[in-house]
Scaffold this motif. Structure first.
Motif, PDB file in Angstrom:
ATOM      1  N   VAL A  71       0.820  -1.202   0.000  1.00 26.23           N
ATOM      2  CA  VAL A  71       0.000   0.000   0.000  1.00 26.23           C
ATOM      3  C   VAL A  71       0.860   1.260   0.000  1.00 26.23           C
ATOM      4  CG1 VAL A  71      -0.246   0.224   2.502  1.00 26.23           C
ATOM      5  CG2 VAL A  71      -2.071   1.038   1.004  1.00 26.23           C
ATOM      6  N   ASN A  72       2.108   1.154   0.402  1.00 24.96           N
ATOM      7  CA  ASN A  72       3.004   2.304   0.474  1.00 24.96           C
ATOM      8  C   ASN A  72       3.825   2.509  -0.802  1.00 24.96           C
ATOM      9  OD1 ASN A  72       2.332   3.070   3.163  1.00 24.96           O
ATOM     10  ND2 ASN A  72       3.478   1.287   3.848  1.00 24.96           N
ATOM     11  N   TYR A  73       3.459   1.855  -1.891  1.00 31.71           N
ATOM     12  CA  TYR A  73       4.194   2.037  -3.138  1.00 31.71           C
ATOM     13  C   TYR A  73       4.165   3.510  -3.532  1.00 31.71           C
ATOM     14  CZ  TYR A  73       5.277   2.266  -8.051  1.00 31.71           C
ATOM     15  OH  TYR A  73       5.817   2.628  -9.241  1.00 31.71           O
ATOM     16  N   ALA A  74       5.303   4.039  -3.952  1.00 33.18           N
ATOM     17  CA  ALA A  74       5.400   5.434  -4.371  1.00 33.18           C
ATOM     18  C   ALA A  74       5.841   5.499  -5.833  1.00 33.18           C
ATOM     19  CB  ALA A  74       6.393   6.178  -3.490  1.00 33.18           C
ATOM     20  N   ASN A  75       5.372   6.518  -6.545  1.00 30.58           N
ATOM     21  CA  ASN A  75       5.775   6.689  -7.942  1.00 30.58           C
ATOM     22  C   ASN A  75       7.173   7.305  -7.995  1.00 30.58           C
ATOM     23  OD1 ASN A  75       5.480   9.441  -7.452  1.00 30.58           O
ATOM     24  ND2 ASN A  75       3.675   9.680  -8.739  1.00 30.58           N
ATOM     25  N   VAL A  76       7.636   7.666  -9.172  1.00 29.39           N
ATOM     26  CA  VAL A  76       9.002   8.189  -9.320  1.00 29.39           C
ATOM     27  C   VAL A  76       9.190   9.516  -8.596  1.00 29.39           C
ATOM     28  CG1 VAL A  76       9.480   7.008 -11.489  1.00 29.39           C
ATOM     29  CG2 VAL A  76       8.420   9.256 -11.532  1.00 29.39           C
ATOM     30  N   GLY A  78       7.925  10.055  -5.648  1.00 32.45           N
ATOM     31  CA  GLY A  78       7.830   9.771  -4.223  1.00 32.45           C
ATOM     32  C   GLY A  78       6.424   9.890  -3.668  1.00 32.45           C
ATOM     33  N   LEU A  79       5.439  10.053  -4.539  1.00 29.49           N
ATOM     34  CA  LEU A  79       4.062  10.194  -4.077  1.00 29.49           C
ATOM     35  C   LEU A  79       3.397   8.825  -3.998  1.00 29.49           C
ATOM     36  CD1 LEU A  79       2.915  13.244  -6.217  1.00 29.49           C
ATOM     37  CD2 LEU A  79       3.580  13.252  -3.823  1.00 29.49           C
ATOM     38  N   THR A  80       2.735   8.584  -2.881  1.00 32.25           N
ATOM     39  CA  THR A  80       1.955   7.352  -2.737  1.00 32.25           C
ATOM     40  C   THR A  80       0.537   7.615  -3.244  1.00 32.25           C
ATOM     41  OG1 THR A  80       1.180   7.902  -0.535  1.00 32.25           O
ATOM     42  CG2 THR A  80       3.277   6.709  -0.678  1.00 32.25           C
ATOM     43  N   ALA A  81      -0.259   6.574  -3.302  1.00 31.85           N
ATOM     44  CA  ALA A  81      -1.646   6.722  -3.730  1.00 31.85           C
ATOM     45  C   ALA A  81      -2.395   7.664  -2.784  1.00 31.85           C
ATOM     46  CB  ALA A  81      -2.323   5.366  -3.786  1.00 31.85           C
ATOM     47  N   LEU A  82      -2.091   7.577  -1.485  1.00 30.47           N
ATOM     48  CA  LEU A  82      -2.739   8.462  -0.517  1.00 30.47           C
ATOM     49  C   LEU A  82      -2.375   9.916  -0.794  1.00 30.47           C
ATOM     50  CD1 LEU A  82      -4.484   8.891   1.961  1.00 30.47           C
ATOM     51  CD2 LEU A  82      -2.456   8.494   3.380  1.00 30.47           C
ATOM     52  N   HIS A  83      -1.090  10.187  -1.071  1.00 25.32           N
ATOM     53  CA  HIS A  83      -0.675  11.547  -1.416  1.00 25.32           C
ATOM     54  C   HIS A  83      -1.465  12.068  -2.616  1.00 25.32           C
ATOM     55  CE1 HIS A  83       3.396  10.511   0.482  1.00 25.32           C
ATOM     56  NE2 HIS A  83       2.933  11.511   1.188  1.00 25.32           N
ATOM     57  N   GLN A  84      -1.544  11.243  -3.654  1.00 23.37           N
ATOM     58  CA  GLN A  84      -2.223  11.669  -4.870  1.00 23.37           C
ATOM     59  C   GLN A  84      -3.711  11.913  -4.612  1.00 23.37           C
ATOM     60  OE1 GLN A  84      -1.181   8.770  -7.840  1.00 23.37           O
ATOM     61  NE2 GLN A  84       0.729   9.814  -8.311  1.00 23.37           N
ATOM     62  N   PHE A  85      -4.304  11.054  -3.824  1.00 26.82           N
ATOM     63  CA  PHE A  85      -5.719  11.218  -3.518  1.00 26.82           C
ATOM     64  C   PHE A  85      -5.959  12.513  -2.743  1.00 26.82           C
ATOM     65  CE2 PHE A  85      -9.473  10.419  -0.820  1.00 26.82           C
ATOM     66  CZ  PHE A  85     -10.409  10.268  -1.824  1.00 26.82           C
ATOM     67  N   LEU A  86      -5.093  12.797  -1.765  1.00 20.95           N
ATOM     68  CA  LEU A  86      -5.249  14.031  -0.985  1.00 20.95           C
ATOM     69  C   LEU A  86      -5.055  15.264  -1.864  1.00 20.95           C
ATOM     70  CD1 LEU A  86      -3.493  13.023   2.349  1.00 20.95           C
ATOM     71  CD2 LEU A  86      -5.939  13.259   1.901  1.00 20.95           C
ATOM     72  N   LEU A  87      -4.112  15.203  -2.792  1.00 21.34           N
ATOM     73  CA  LEU A  87      -3.936  16.313  -3.732  1.00 21.34           C
ATOM     74  C   LEU A  87      -5.183  16.504  -4.583  1.00 21.34           C
ATOM     75  CD1 LEU A  87      -0.262  15.716  -4.885  1.00 21.34           C
ATOM     76  CD2 LEU A  87      -1.097  17.602  -3.477  1.00 21.34           C
ATOM     77  N   LEU A  88      -5.792  15.416  -4.977  1.00 25.46           N
ATOM     78  CA  LEU A  88      -7.023  15.482  -5.763  1.00 25.46           C
ATOM     79  C   LEU A  88      -8.147  16.123  -4.949  1.00 25.46           C
ATOM     80  CD1 LEU A  88      -7.989  14.622  -8.556  1.00 25.46           C
ATOM     81  CD2 LEU A  88      -8.684  12.459  -7.576  1.00 25.46           C
ATOM     82  N   LEU A  89      -8.246  15.755  -3.670  1.00 30.09           N
ATOM     83  CA  LEU A  89      -9.270  16.355  -2.812  1.00 30.09           C
ATOM     84  C   LEU A  89      -9.038  17.854  -2.639  1.00 30.09           C
ATOM     85  CD1 LEU A  89      -9.824  13.713   0.016  1.00 30.09           C
ATOM     86  CD2 LEU A  89     -11.326  14.286  -1.898  1.00 30.09           C
ATOM     87  N   ILE A  90      -7.777  18.253  -2.539  1.00 28.29           N
ATOM     88  CA  ILE A  90      -7.460  19.682  -2.422  1.00 28.29           C
ATOM     89  C   ILE A  90      -7.909  20.418  -3.684  1.00 28.29           C
ATOM     90  CG2 ILE A  90      -5.552  21.343  -2.353  1.00 28.29           C
ATOM     91  CD1 ILE A  90      -4.109  19.289  -0.499  1.00 28.29           C
ATOM     92  N   LEU A  91      -7.636  19.822  -4.845  1.00 27.97           N
ATOM     93  CA  LEU A  91      -8.071  20.444  -6.099  1.00 27.97           C
ATOM     94  C   LEU A  91      -9.590  20.525  -6.154  1.00 27.97           C
ATOM     95  CD1 LEU A  91      -5.647  18.847  -8.700  1.00 27.97           C
ATOM     96  CD2 LEU A  91      -5.727  21.231  -7.968  1.00 27.97           C
ATOM     97  N   TRP A  92     -10.267  19.470  -5.723  1.00 22.68           N
ATOM     98  CA  TRP A  92     -11.732  19.483  -5.714  1.00 22.68           C
ATOM     99  C   TRP A  92     -12.237  20.600  -4.807  1.00 22.68           C
ATOM    100  CZ3 TRP A  92     -12.630  13.545  -5.173  1.00 22.68           C
ATOM    101  CH2 TRP A  92     -12.648  12.969  -6.458  1.00 22.68           C
ATOM    102  N   GLY A  93     -11.576  20.778  -3.674  1.00 22.12           N
ATOM    103  CA  GLY A  93     -11.981  21.834  -2.752  1.00 22.12           C
ATOM    104  C   GLY A  93     -11.806  23.214  -3.350  1.00 22.12           C
ATOM    105  N   GLU A  94     -10.755  23.399  -4.148  1.00 17.45           N
ATOM    106  CA  GLU A  94     -10.501  24.705  -4.748  1.00 17.45           C
ATOM    107  C   GLU A  94     -11.374  24.978  -5.965  1.00 17.45           C
ATOM    108  OE1 GLU A  94      -6.473  25.891  -5.503  1.00 17.45           O
ATOM    109  OE2 GLU A  94      -5.760  24.850  -3.725  1.00 17.45           O
ATOM    110  N   PHE A  95     -11.596  23.969  -6.787  1.00 26.60           N
ATOM    111  CA  PHE A  95     -12.255  24.188  -8.074  1.00 26.60           C
ATOM    112  C   PHE A  95     -13.659  23.596  -8.156  1.00 26.60           C
ATOM    113  CE2 PHE A  95      -7.682  24.141  -8.971  1.00 26.60           C
ATOM    114  CZ  PHE A  95      -7.549  25.438  -9.447  1.00 26.60           C
ATOM    115  N   GLY A  96     -14.063  22.834  -7.177  1.00 23.55           N
ATOM    116  CA  GLY A  96     -15.377  22.208  -7.225  1.00 23.55           C
ATOM    117  C   GLY A  96     -15.318  20.885  -7.954  1.00 23.55           C
ATOM    118  N   CYS A  97     -16.105  19.932  -7.505  1.00 21.80           N
ATOM    119  CA  CYS A  97     -16.065  18.574  -8.045  1.00 21.80           C
ATOM    120  C   CYS A  97     -16.365  18.509  -9.524  1.00 21.80           C
ATOM    121  CB  CYS A  97     -17.063  17.682  -7.290  1.00 21.80           C
ATOM    122  SG  CYS A  97     -16.598  17.431  -5.576  1.00 21.80           S
ATOM    123  N   ASP A  98     -17.323  19.289 -10.002  1.00 24.80           N
ATOM    124  CA  ASP A  98     -17.738  19.183 -11.393  1.00 24.80           C
ATOM    125  C   ASP A  98     -16.688  19.720 -12.363  1.00 24.80           C
ATOM    126  OD1 ASP A  98     -20.081  17.971 -10.687  1.00 24.80           O
ATOM    127  OD2 ASP A  98     -21.172  19.856 -10.534  1.00 24.80           O
TER     128      ASP A  98
END
Length: 112
Positions: A71-76, A78-98
């Motif tokens: 579960v802790n696999y990181a891409n080149v 150094g981001l894990t899936a959790l990191h990427q998901f949290l970044l996505l949530l931050i973007l959703w918070g800034e720009f709205g889900c749609d």
């Protein structure tokens, strides 16, 4: 300096010489060999895991984790899936889900 037209004449002459040399050679009488190319692209499980997490494909994520994927696999970067998901949530918070790919979260907190 030769012109483009002169260069083309020289190129055609050299090609004709090559063809004359080839005619009657052993190579001319060899049967053509067609190679079968394998064009399938195979991704490793780690990359599939990150993509499944970002696309919220819970069945694929569960299948990979049940298969023993770390579960802790990181891409080149150094981001894990959790990191990427949290970044996505931050973007959703800034720009709205749609505004991001048309995905939305329903009232219960799940995916639509």
């Amino acid at each position: 300096m030769p012109t483009v037209r002169q260069k083309m004449v020289v190129v055609k002459q050299k090609r004709n010489e090559q063809l004359k040399h080839w005619l009657g050679s052993e190579t001319e009488f060899e049967p053509p060999v067609l190679k079968k190319k394998k064009t399938k692209v195979k991704f490793n499980d780690d990359g599939i895991f990150l993509a499944a997490c970002l696309s919220c494909d819970t069945s694929e994520v569960k299948e990979l984790l049940d298969g023993g994927l770390d579960v802790n696999y990181a891409n080149v970067d150094g981001l894990t899936a959790l990191h990427q998901f949290l970044l996505l949530l931050i973007l959703w918070g800034e720009f709205g889900c749609d505004d991001i790919g048309g995905d939305s979260i329903n009232e219960e907190g799940g995916w639509r």
